[in-house]
Design an enzyme around this catalytic site. Structure first.
Site, PDB file in Angstrom:
ATOM      1  CG  LEU A  34     -14.969  49.048  30.391  1.00  0.00           C
ATOM      2  CD1 LEU A  34     -15.272  48.069  29.261  1.00  0.00           C
ATOM      3  CD2 LEU A  34     -13.525  49.542  30.280  1.00  0.00           C
ATOM      4  CE1 TYR A 150     -13.679  63.622  41.939  1.00  0.00           C
ATOM      5  CE2 TYR A 150     -12.912  65.855  42.341  1.00  0.00           C
ATOM      6  CZ  TYR A 150     -12.646  64.530  42.065  1.00  0.00           C
ATOM      7  OH  TYR A 150     -11.341  64.108  41.930  1.00  0.00           O
ATOM      8  CB  VAL A 218      -9.318  81.519  29.308  1.00  0.00           C
ATOM      9  CG1 VAL A 218      -8.530  81.877  30.568  1.00  0.00           C
ATOM     10  CG2 VAL A 218      -8.422  80.836  28.285  1.00  0.00           C
TER      11      VAL A 218
END
Length: 339
Positions: A34, A150, A218
């Site tokens: 969690l 990652y 953006v």
């Protein structure tokens, strides 16, 4: 009927895959710590599926809880989502990512083997391709230089699982490299709830739509694309969930390492996504074009033909449905699972 352990099963992709597994007639056990999800998703999963799902709160690095799960359940296969996934955070805290994603996966594989469970589906990512310099991405492309810890952690776990399978042919290892999952379950009961400022485009748009952020940033308006913004292969999270079930059903009884891209085969730009969301929601999304982020690519998308040939899977939901389902989720749950 198979019993499947889903690690990270209360997360965004994991929870939708749990729904798809149950719909396909499988039994499911969830393990999640969690750290990036909510316990409040469990009653919603019960509402959608009509089933009480066994849940263990714990970490994949915790051998004791893994041994308890395997002792208390006849697990046939593991679908492994558990892991940290914020690219920026991984650059700042690489040790945290290697410990959680790589060491955790190794502990999981060791405890699976100890319990006599040799079937795993691993949630990998198209980030392992790095920048191959051509599109679309095909499974025969070699992994490249990843741009973050990652991405490196995903590539390392792929290699570890492949090596384990080579050493012990009892293993079936399914590596699913997927692209940009968005959307939500059509019920509006489950969807993506990132903690903090989102790293991904659509949750960012959704937080602007919900009034939580003033405007969308953006990153990059000068890419060599039709409108100057970055283009990605967006896939509905339920299509992705169904891809996991299809891969498991087609390949988990076939020893070997099976590598598949799960994408739509189409690329959409940031501005196209904004316009599609505006059309679905009736809102205007204010945005500001900012400089490119380091490591971002101009355009990438999958060649999904191998997955179709190997597991009979292809995407079914278009961009309009992705946006409608995303908007239903965020408008019904402005505070996510905290309502």
């Amino acid at each position: 009927m198979k019993k499947i352990l889903v690690t990270g099963g209360t997360g965004f992709i994991g929870s939708h895959t749990v729904v798809s597994l149950l719909k396909s007639g499988h039994q499911v056990v969830i393990l999640d710590n969690l750290c990036n999800s909510s316990i409040n998703i469990l009653p919603r999963l019960k509402t959608i599926t009509g089933q009480e799902i066994p849940f263990y709160q714990g970490d994949i690095r915790d051998r004791e809880i893994l041994r308890r799960i395997f002792a208390e359940n006849r697990i046939d296969s593991v679908i492994h989502f558990a892991g940290l996934k914020a690219v920026g955070e991984s650059v700042a805290e690489p040790m945290k990512y290697y410990d959680n994603n790589v060491s955790g996966s190794l502990v999981l594989a060791e405890e699976m083997a100890r319990a006599g469970v040799f079937k795993i589906v691993f949630s990998s990512s198209a980030t392992v391709y790095g920048d191959p310099g051509k599109v679309p991405y095909t499974e025969d492309m070699q992994p490249g230089d990843t741009t973050s810890p990652y991405g490196t952690s995903k590539s390392m776990v792929e290699r570890i699982l492949s090596d384990i399978q080579k050493a012990d042919p009892r293993w079936s290892v399914i590596l699913l490299r997927y692209f940009n999952p968005i959307g939500a379950h059509e019920s509006g009961l489950i969807g993506e709830q990132p903690n903090g400022i989102p790293n991904n485009l659509l949750p960012y748009i959704c937080q602007v739509a919900a009034g939580k952020l003033p405007q969308l940033a953006v990153f990059g308006g000068d890419y060599p694309t039709p409108d100057g913004t970055g283009m990605r292969d967006y896939i509905h999270v339920m299509d992705l969930a169904e891809g996991h079930v299809a891969a498991m059903q087609a390949k988990s009884n076939v020893a070997g390492t099976h590598l598949l891209n799960l994408g739509s085969g189409r690329a959409s730009s940031v501005l196209e996504i904004i316009r599609a969301f505006e059309a679905a929601s009736g809102l205007t999304i204010p945005y500001e074009v900012k400089p490119r982020r380091a490591g971002d690519l101009a355009c990438f998308y999958a060649d999904p033909s191998y997955a179709k040939a190997q597991i009979g899977w292809q995407t079914q939901r278009d961009l309009t449905q992705m946006m409608e389902d995303s908007w239903r989720w965020v408008s019904n749950n402005p505070n996510g699972y905290d309502d």
